[in-house]
Design a protein around this motif. Structure first.
Motif, mmCIF file in Angstrom:
data_model
loop_
_atom_site.group_PDB
_atom_site.id
_atom_site.type_symbol
_atom_site.label_atom_id
_atom_site.label_comp_id
_atom_site.label_asym_id
_atom_site.label_seq_id
_atom_site.Cartn_x
_atom_site.Cartn_y
_atom_site.Cartn_z
ATOM 1 N N LYS A 1 -10.854 20.682 -14.401
ATOM 2 C CA LYS A 1 -10.157 19.830 -13.421
ATOM 3 C C LYS A 1 -8.664 20.150 -13.374
ATOM 4 N N LEU A 2 -8.078 20.375 -14.549
ATOM 5 C CA LEU A 2 -6.648 20.666 -14.599
ATOM 6 C C LEU A 2 -6.331 22.018 -13.977
ATOM 7 N N VAL A 3 -7.155 23.014 -14.278
ATOM 8 C CA VAL A 3 -6.951 24.345 -13.696
ATOM 9 C C VAL A 3 -7.115 24.294 -12.184
ATOM 10 N N LEU A 4 -8.135 23.588 -11.727
ATOM 11 C CA LEU A 4 -8.337 23.442 -10.279
ATOM 12 C C LEU A 4 -7.157 22.713 -9.648
ATOM 13 N N GLY A 5 -6.618 21.727 -10.362
ATOM 14 C CA GLY A 5 -5.455 21.013 -9.843
ATOM 15 C C GLY A 5 -4.275 21.944 -9.638
ATOM 16 N N VAL A 6 -4.048 22.844 -10.595
ATOM 17 C CA VAL A 6 -2.949 23.816 -10.480
ATOM 18 C C VAL A 6 -3.172 24.735 -9.285
ATOM 19 N N ILE A 7 -4.370 25.309 -9.187
ATOM 20 C CA ILE A 7 -4.669 26.273 -8.117
ATOM 21 C C ILE A 7 -4.592 25.608 -6.747
ATOM 22 N N ILE A 8 -5.248 24.462 -6.615
ATOM 23 C CA ILE A 8 -5.247 23.757 -5.331
ATOM 24 C C ILE A 8 -3.836 23.330 -4.950
ATOM 25 N N GLY A 9 -3.063 22.865 -5.944
ATOM 26 C CA GLY A 9 -1.698 22.452 -5.671
ATOM 27 C C GLY A 9 -0.841 23.594 -5.153
ATOM 28 N N ILE A 10 -0.954 24.770 -5.769
ATOM 29 C CA ILE A 10 -0.172 25.932 -5.326
ATOM 30 C C ILE A 10 -0.551 26.334 -3.910
ATOM 31 N N VAL A 11 -1.852 26.382 -3.636
ATOM 32 C CA VAL A 11 -2.325 26.771 -2.297
ATOM 33 C C VAL A 11 -1.809 25.789 -1.249
ATOM 34 N N ILE A 12 -1.944 24.504 -1.530
ATOM 35 C CA ILE A 12 -1.479 23.485 -0.582
ATOM 36 C C ILE A 12 0.027 23.605 -0.356
ATOM 37 N N GLY A 13 0.767 23.795 -1.445
ATOM 38 C CA GLY A 13 2.214 23.907 -1.319
ATOM 39 C C GLY A 13 2.660 25.091 -0.491
ATOM 40 N N MET A 14 1.924 26.190 -0.562
ATOM 41 C CA MET A 14 2.299 27.400 0.168
ATOM 42 C C MET A 14 2.035 27.291 1.664
ATOM 43 N N VAL A 15 1.079 26.455 2.063
ATOM 44 C CA VAL A 15 0.703 26.393 3.488
ATOM 45 C C VAL A 15 1.156 25.088 4.151
ATOM 46 N N VAL B 1 3.636 17.175 5.448
ATOM 47 C CA VAL B 1 2.591 17.123 4.413
ATOM 48 C C VAL B 1 3.225 17.032 3.027
ATOM 49 N N ILE B 2 4.261 17.826 2.781
ATOM 50 C CA ILE B 2 4.923 17.810 1.478
ATOM 51 C C ILE B 2 5.566 16.462 1.202
ATOM 52 N N GLU B 3 6.084 15.813 2.245
ATOM 53 C CA GLU B 3 6.655 14.481 2.068
ATOM 54 C C GLU B 3 5.615 13.521 1.488
ATOM 55 N N VAL B 4 4.399 13.606 2.015
ATOM 56 C CA VAL B 4 3.320 12.746 1.530
ATOM 57 C C VAL B 4 2.937 13.119 0.103
ATOM 58 N N ILE B 5 2.850 14.431 -0.162
ATOM 59 C CA ILE B 5 2.427 14.904 -1.480
ATOM 60 C C ILE B 5 3.410 14.486 -2.559
ATOM 61 N N ILE B 6 4.706 14.682 -2.315
ATOM 62 C CA ILE B 6 5.680 14.323 -3.355
ATOM 63 C C ILE B 6 5.789 12.810 -3.514
ATOM 64 N N THR B 7 5.436 12.076 -2.456
ATOM 65 C CA THR B 7 5.391 10.616 -2.581
ATOM 66 C C THR B 7 4.248 10.210 -3.499
ATOM 67 N N ALA C 1 5.371 25.148 -5.405
ATOM 68 C CA ALA C 1 5.008 26.238 -4.500
ATOM 69 C C ALA C 1 5.745 26.139 -3.172
ATOM 70 N N TYR C 2 5.920 24.923 -2.673
ATOM 71 C CA TYR C 2 6.652 24.733 -1.411
ATOM 72 C C TYR C 2 8.106 25.172 -1.560
ATOM 73 N N GLU C 3 8.727 24.825 -2.691
ATOM 74 C CA GLU C 3 10.108 25.237 -2.935
ATOM 75 C C GLU C 3 10.245 26.752 -2.970
ATOM 76 N N GLY C 4 9.192 27.412 -3.430
ATOM 77 C CA GLY C 4 9.239 28.862 -3.558
ATOM 78 C C GLY C 4 9.670 29.314 -4.930
ATOM 79 N N ALA C 5 9.915 28.357 -5.834
ATOM 80 C CA ALA C 5 10.413 28.714 -7.164
ATOM 81 C C ALA C 5 9.422 29.591 -7.917
ATOM 82 N N ILE C 6 8.138 29.243 -7.823
ATOM 83 C CA ILE C 6 7.135 29.989 -8.574
ATOM 84 C C ILE C 6 7.082 31.445 -8.107
ATOM 85 N N ILE C 7 7.087 31.654 -6.788
ATOM 86 C CA ILE C 7 6.931 32.995 -6.228
ATOM 87 C C ILE C 7 8.231 33.793 -6.287
#
Length: 387
Positions: free
Chosen positions: A10-24, A29-35, A184-190
């Motif tokens: 579950k934790l690994v999926l959370g990381v992967i799904i979170g990165i994918v969502i943040g990139m697209v 959408v990000i406003e809702v996510i960070i809330t 991922a949205y910030e771009g820090a990871i990439i």
């Protein structure tokens, strides 16, 4: 093991799904996510002081006459572990950093938008206040032989275990996904990863070497196989990667320690919560190597060994009082960075940036190292603490 019961998956999926969502995702959408992340984080950190009170106090009362001695021993081990990790990192820095060609690239990172709204759920008390309160109450209950208060805290222990199982663990994967979506949205990871990959890899290797040292010492002290503790720490390690917080990982770390057949249950219930607050070997190791790297990048030289030793001795103390939150170690030691190492605003900003990129791995090392401390204390006090 069923998927729904596999916390690591579950934790690994959370990381992967979170990165994918943040990139697209777009801004809305990000406003809702960070809330959502802010709300879930508020719930988790509200619970942390209660978890500390519910676990450390009854753990101390169960230890009876060994409580004071065990507390002092835990503090000494945590401090020595942090300072030892820092010295190891310092010598590695002097040997490795001059040969690296690292160029920082901190521009081009997007800012996160404002949250849709903020929900404030402040904790009843700060983490350090909860830790101190649980210790003094536990010792006072032993000294006064107050059976009523002892039963009260044991009931609190049962209540907190249920709250952890029913609230904290179920929301963790969502909190982690939201965290990585923001990164991922910030771009820090990439964008930042290619710049600091050499340093981060070196630090990660340092984490694993220090964990091997800790568990080797723990095995020698306890005369038990340290792998019988380490092999249960997978969920805690992955949780720490996502939460970047020893405090937020505490419920999972406790569950992992309780599964080990070689740890004394009462000692584990004492060592793991207190370790989450005072034992930051991974974060300290990371910070020492990074301040040396930043100094080389910005000022063209490494700090003097005298300055580094002063920094390390004080950093070990500051680490004990650092909050168990993302970036807590470096935040607590900003005064040392500017006062002892004489970093300017640019140095502090770069330090915070590079530290944030790997903070999750430092936290994971901290949390996993707590298992070694629990094993050491089991070897020193296990037989004495049994009723």
């Amino acid at each position: 093991m069923k998927v729904k019961d596999n916390l690591i998956l579950k934790l690994v999926l959370g990381v992967i799904i979170g990165i994918v969502i943040g990139m697209v995702s777009n801004v809305q959408v990000i406003e809702v996510i960070i809330t959502i992340k802010q709300i879930l984080g508020q719930v988790i950190f509200y619970m942390v002081p209660l978890i500390i009170l519910g676990f450390i106090t009854p753990a101390i009362t169960d230890l009876k006459d060994n409580a004071s001695k065990m507390l002092f021993t835990a503090l000494a081990i945590a401090y020595l572990s942090s300072v030892g990790a820092a010295l190891f990192s310092m010598f590695a820095g002097y040997a490795i950093i001059p040969g690296l060609n690292i160029v920082p690239e901190t521009e081009g990172v997007k800012e996160l938008p404002k949250m849709v709204f903020q929900l404030g759920i402040p904790a009843i008390m700060p983490v350090m206040t909860a830790l101190f309160t649980s210790i003094v109450f536990g010792l006072a209950i032993i000294w006064t032989k107050s059976e009523g208060m002892e039963k009260l805290f044991k009931e609190l222990n049962n209540i907190m275990m249920e709250l952890v199982k029913k609230i904290i663990i179920p929301i963790l994967p969502f909190f982690i996904a939201a965290t990585f979506a923001g990164l991922a949205y910030e771009g820090a990871i990439i964008k930042q990863f290619p710049v600091f990959i050499k340093v981060i890899v070196i630090v990660l290797i340092g984490h694993y070497i220090w964990l091997a040292v800790l568990y080797g010492i723990a095995g020698a002290i306890s005369k038990k196989n340290p792998f019988d503790v380490l092999r249960y720490y997978g969920p805690a390690y992955f949780t720490a990667l996502g939460t970047m917080s020893s405090a937020a990982t505490l419920p999972v770390a406790l569950a992992c320690a309780r599964k080990s057949p070689v740890l004394d249950r009462k000692i584990a219930d004492f060592a793991v919560p207190i370790g989450a607050t005072i034992h930051l070997c991974g974060s300290v190791l990371t910070e020492v190597f990074f301040v040396m790297t930043v100094s080389q990048i910005l000022y063209g030289k490494l700090p003097s060994m005298g300055s580094m030793i002063i920094f390390i001795v004080l950093l070990g103390i500051f680490a004990i009082g650092a909050p168990g939150i993302p970036g807590g170690t470096v935040m607590a030691s900003l005064g040392l960075i500017t006062g002892v190492l004489l970093f300017d605003e640019t140095g502090v900003a770069l330090m915070l940036t590079i530290f944030a990129l790997q903070d999750s791995f430092g936290t994971a090392c901290n949390v996993t190292g707590d298992g070694a401390i629990a094993l050491m204390l089991t070897g020193l006090f296990g037989e004495k603490s049994k009723a």
